[in-house]
Design a protein around this motif. Structure first.
Motif, PDB file in Angstrom:
ATOM      1  N   PHE A 100      -0.887  -8.971   1.758  1.00  0.00           N
ATOM      2  CA  PHE A 100      -0.228  -7.965   2.580  1.00  0.00           C
ATOM      3  C   PHE A 100      -0.678  -6.558   2.189  1.00  0.00           C
ATOM      4  O   PHE A 100      -0.991  -5.727   3.052  1.00  0.00           O
ATOM      5  CB  PHE A 100       1.285  -8.094   2.448  1.00  0.00           C
ATOM      6  CG  PHE A 100       2.059  -7.136   3.319  1.00  0.00           C
ATOM      7  CD1 PHE A 100       2.162  -7.355   4.679  1.00  0.00           C
ATOM      8  CD2 PHE A 100       2.682  -6.028   2.778  1.00  0.00           C
ATOM      9  CE1 PHE A 100       2.872  -6.480   5.495  1.00  0.00           C
ATOM     10  CE2 PHE A 100       3.388  -5.148   3.574  1.00  0.00           C
ATOM     11  CZ  PHE A 100       3.485  -5.375   4.934  1.00  0.00           C
ATOM     12  N   ASP A 101      -0.731  -6.277   0.887  1.00  0.00           N
ATOM     13  CA  ASP A 101      -1.182  -4.964   0.431  1.00  0.00           C
ATOM     14  C   ASP A 101      -2.609  -4.683   0.884  1.00  0.00           C
ATOM     15  O   ASP A 101      -2.941  -3.551   1.256  1.00  0.00           O
ATOM     16  CB  ASP A 101      -1.099  -4.874  -1.092  1.00  0.00           C
ATOM     17  CG  ASP A 101       0.339  -4.763  -1.594  1.00  0.00           C
ATOM     18  OD1 ASP A 101       1.216  -4.422  -0.784  1.00  0.00           O
ATOM     19  OD2 ASP A 101       0.571  -5.045  -2.782  1.00  0.00           O
ATOM     20  N   CYS A 160      -2.642  -3.712   4.514  1.00  0.00           N
ATOM     21  CA  CYS A 160      -2.011  -2.420   4.766  1.00  0.00           C
ATOM     22  C   CYS A 160      -2.891  -1.237   4.394  1.00  0.00           C
ATOM     23  O   CYS A 160      -2.541  -0.090   4.711  1.00  0.00           O
ATOM     24  CB  CYS A 160      -0.693  -2.326   4.003  1.00  0.00           C
ATOM     25  SG  CYS A 160       0.640  -3.321   4.710  1.00  0.00           S
ATOM     26  N   ASN A 161      -3.993  -1.473   3.724  1.00  0.00           N
ATOM     27  CA  ASN A 161      -4.913  -0.398   3.343  1.00  0.00           C
ATOM     28  C   ASN A 161      -5.973  -0.267   4.430  1.00  0.00           C
ATOM     29  O   ASN A 161      -6.850  -1.128   4.556  1.00  0.00           O
ATOM     30  CB  ASN A 161      -5.542  -0.728   1.994  1.00  0.00           C
ATOM     31  CG  ASN A 161      -6.423   0.407   1.473  1.00  0.00           C
ATOM     32  OD1 ASN A 161      -6.897   1.248   2.236  1.00  0.00           O
ATOM     33  ND2 ASN A 161      -6.646   0.427   0.162  1.00  0.00           N
ATOM     34  N   LEU A 183      -1.195   2.089  11.588  1.00  0.00           N
ATOM     35  CA  LEU A 183      -0.689   0.886  10.942  1.00  0.00           C
ATOM     36  C   LEU A 183       0.827   0.970  10.822  1.00  0.00           C
ATOM     37  O   LEU A 183       1.361   1.982  10.346  1.00  0.00           O
ATOM     38  CB  LEU A 183      -1.300   0.705   9.555  1.00  0.00           C
ATOM     39  CG  LEU A 183      -2.661  -0.019   9.470  1.00  0.00           C
ATOM     40  CD1 LEU A 183      -3.715   0.749  10.247  1.00  0.00           C
ATOM     41  CD2 LEU A 183      -3.087  -0.175   8.012  1.00  0.00           C
ATOM     42  N   PRO A 235       3.590  -1.267   9.094  1.00  0.00           N
ATOM     43  CA  PRO A 235       3.946  -2.428   8.274  1.00  0.00           C
ATOM     44  C   PRO A 235       5.452  -2.558   8.052  1.00  0.00           C
ATOM     45  O   PRO A 235       6.200  -1.579   8.142  1.00  0.00           O
ATOM     46  CB  PRO A 235       3.254  -2.119   6.950  1.00  0.00           C
ATOM     47  CG  PRO A 235       3.322  -0.617   6.853  1.00  0.00           C
ATOM     48  CD  PRO A 235       3.272  -0.083   8.272  1.00  0.00           C
ATOM     49  N   ARG A 256       7.329  -4.356   4.938  1.00  0.00           N
ATOM     50  CA  ARG A 256       7.098  -5.098   3.694  1.00  0.00           C
ATOM     51  C   ARG A 256       8.125  -6.205   3.501  1.00  0.00           C
ATOM     52  O   ARG A 256       7.821  -7.246   2.914  1.00  0.00           O
ATOM     53  CB  ARG A 256       7.115  -4.134   2.506  1.00  0.00           C
ATOM     54  CG  ARG A 256       6.715  -4.757   1.180  1.00  0.00           C
ATOM     55  CD  ARG A 256       6.457  -3.697   0.130  1.00  0.00           C
ATOM     56  NE  ARG A 256       5.351  -2.841   0.537  1.00  0.00           N
ATOM     57  CZ  ARG A 256       4.077  -3.137   0.359  1.00  0.00           C
ATOM     58  NH1 ARG A 256       3.747  -4.289  -0.207  1.00  0.00           N
ATOM     59  NH2 ARG A 256       3.138  -2.311   0.739  1.00  0.00           N
ATOM     60  N   LEU A 314       2.712  -6.794   9.934  1.00  0.00           N
ATOM     61  CA  LEU A 314       1.903  -5.584  10.059  1.00  0.00           C
ATOM     62  C   LEU A 314       1.320  -5.532  11.460  1.00  0.00           C
ATOM     63  O   LEU A 314       0.707  -6.489  11.920  1.00  0.00           O
ATOM     64  CB  LEU A 314       0.770  -5.587   9.018  1.00  0.00           C
ATOM     65  CG  LEU A 314      -0.258  -4.462   9.125  1.00  0.00           C
ATOM     66  CD1 LEU A 314       0.384  -3.103   8.875  1.00  0.00           C
ATOM     67  CD2 LEU A 314      -1.406  -4.696   8.161  1.00  0.00           C
ATOM     68  N   TYR A 341      -1.295  -3.483  13.920  1.00  0.00           N
ATOM     69  CA  TYR A 341      -2.350  -2.500  14.108  1.00  0.00           C
ATOM     70  C   TYR A 341      -2.260  -2.029  15.560  1.00  0.00           C
ATOM     71  O   TYR A 341      -2.436  -2.822  16.482  1.00  0.00           O
ATOM     72  CB  TYR A 341      -3.738  -3.113  13.909  1.00  0.00           C
ATOM     73  CG  TYR A 341      -4.152  -3.421  12.494  1.00  0.00           C
ATOM     74  CD1 TYR A 341      -3.343  -3.166  11.400  1.00  0.00           C
ATOM     75  CD2 TYR A 341      -5.398  -4.011  12.250  1.00  0.00           C
ATOM     76  CE1 TYR A 341      -3.755  -3.473  10.106  1.00  0.00           C
ATOM     77  CE2 TYR A 341      -5.821  -4.322  10.962  1.00  0.00           C
ATOM     78  CZ  TYR A 341      -4.993  -4.055   9.895  1.00  0.00           C
ATOM     79  OH  TYR A 341      -5.410  -4.369   8.625  1.00  0.00           O
ATOM     80  N   ASP A 386      -6.163   3.666  -1.684  1.00  0.00           N
ATOM     81  CA  ASP A 386      -5.077   3.230  -0.840  1.00  0.00           C
ATOM     82  C   ASP A 386      -4.348   4.436  -0.252  1.00  0.00           C
ATOM     83  O   ASP A 386      -3.607   5.108  -0.969  1.00  0.00           O
ATOM     84  CB  ASP A 386      -4.101   2.375  -1.653  1.00  0.00           C
ATOM     85  CG  ASP A 386      -3.052   1.705  -0.789  1.00  0.00           C
ATOM     86  OD1 ASP A 386      -3.124   1.850   0.436  1.00  0.00           O
ATOM     87  OD2 ASP A 386      -2.153   1.054  -1.354  1.00  0.00           O
ATOM     88  N   VAL A 393       0.898   4.578   3.578  1.00  0.00           N
ATOM     89  CA  VAL A 393       1.259   3.996   4.863  1.00  0.00           C
ATOM     90  C   VAL A 393       2.765   3.900   4.895  1.00  0.00           C
ATOM     91  O   VAL A 393       3.392   3.352   3.988  1.00  0.00           O
ATOM     92  CB  VAL A 393       0.641   2.591   5.034  1.00  0.00           C
ATOM     93  CG1 VAL A 393       1.104   2.000   6.358  1.00  0.00           C
ATOM     94  CG2 VAL A 393      -0.864   2.653   4.984  1.00  0.00           C
ATOM     95  N   SER A 401       6.278   2.592   5.470  1.00  0.00           N
ATOM     96  CA  SER A 401       6.835   1.246   5.627  1.00  0.00           C
ATOM     97  C   SER A 401       8.325   1.288   5.807  1.00  0.00           C
ATOM     98  O   SER A 401       8.943   2.327   5.703  1.00  0.00           O
ATOM     99  CB  SER A 401       6.459   0.382   4.420  1.00  0.00           C
ATOM    100  OG  SER A 401       6.991   0.946   3.234  1.00  0.00           O
TER     101      SER A 401
END
Length: 217
Positions: A61-62, A65-66, A105, A107, A109, A114, A116, A212, A215, A217
């Motif tokens: 997931f991380d 998200c980048n 993005l 997301p 968590r 996520l 796009y 990174d 973003v 969340s």
């Protein structure tokens, strides 16, 4: 209070155990099941793909998200940079000459979902939507790792460019012309993601090597 059969009686075509005997239900399901399906039947309006990744779900997931990691695992989107609009990025899609792609993005968590939101040529109407969900494989397959689900829907703009005046040239290919190849292209990208993450996880390396960006969340 639960729904009563009378409240559903005037809705045609429902298949429920209360009105359909089990043998008839099974027969109908068999009729609906084919040995072969055309590409259009499966991927005409929706393009779902999924894959097991031998890497912890939080790391997967991380990585997704980048936004800088699109440079690694996607076939053609590169060099995203922030725009003057908070949370909106712009990069290049190398599938077509001189084509800008805008991206946001979104997301969550807690549920590891996520979205796009993106579009070619302009960032005002991000109508191209790519929906991801990362599932813990331990819960759904009974083994460590992750299952990545990825769905794209056939928006009407895929059939015709809504902003032709923004195209770098009138003969530039349109992203919708590639819809019949979306399954293959996205499958290749998801396999790229799997190979990258499994390699780094097995070697004890950081999942992401790109910086990174923040973003929301």
């Amino acid at each position: 209070m639960a729904t009563t059969p009378a409240q559903l009686a005037d809705i045609p075509g429902l298949i429920r155990c209360e009105t359909t005997p089990p043998d008839q239900l099974l027969a109908q399901c068999q009729e609906m099941t084919k040995e072969q399906y055309s590409h259009q039947e499966v991927y005409g309006d929706y393009c779902p793909i999924q894959m097991y990744v031998d890497c912890p779900p939080e790391d997967v997931f991380d990585y997704l998200c980048n936004i800088n990691n699109l440079d690694e695992y996607t076939v053609s989107t590169r060099s995203f940079e922030p725009t003057d609009t908070p949370g909106l990025y712009v990069g290049w899609d190398l599938l077509a000459p001189d084509t800008r792609i805008y991206m946001r993005l979104l997301p969550n968590r807690e549920t590891m979902t996520l979205d796009y939101h993106c579009a070619w040529d302009q960032g005002e109407e991000l109508w191209m939507r790519y929906f991801f969900r990362v599932l813990p494989a331990q819960e759904v397959l009974g083994k460590p790792g992750s299952v990545v689900l990825w769905v794209n829907c056939h928006h009407k703009y895929y059939d015709k460019n809504p902003y032709p005046e923004l195209a770098p040239s009138p003969d530039r290919i349109w992203v919708g012309d590639l819809w019949p190849l979306f399954y293959a292209g996205h499958l290749a990208e998801l396999d790229n993601l799997r190979r990258i993450l499994e390699h780094r996880h097995a070697a004890g390396l950081p999942t992401s090597v790109a910086p990174d960006p923040e973003v929301t969340s």
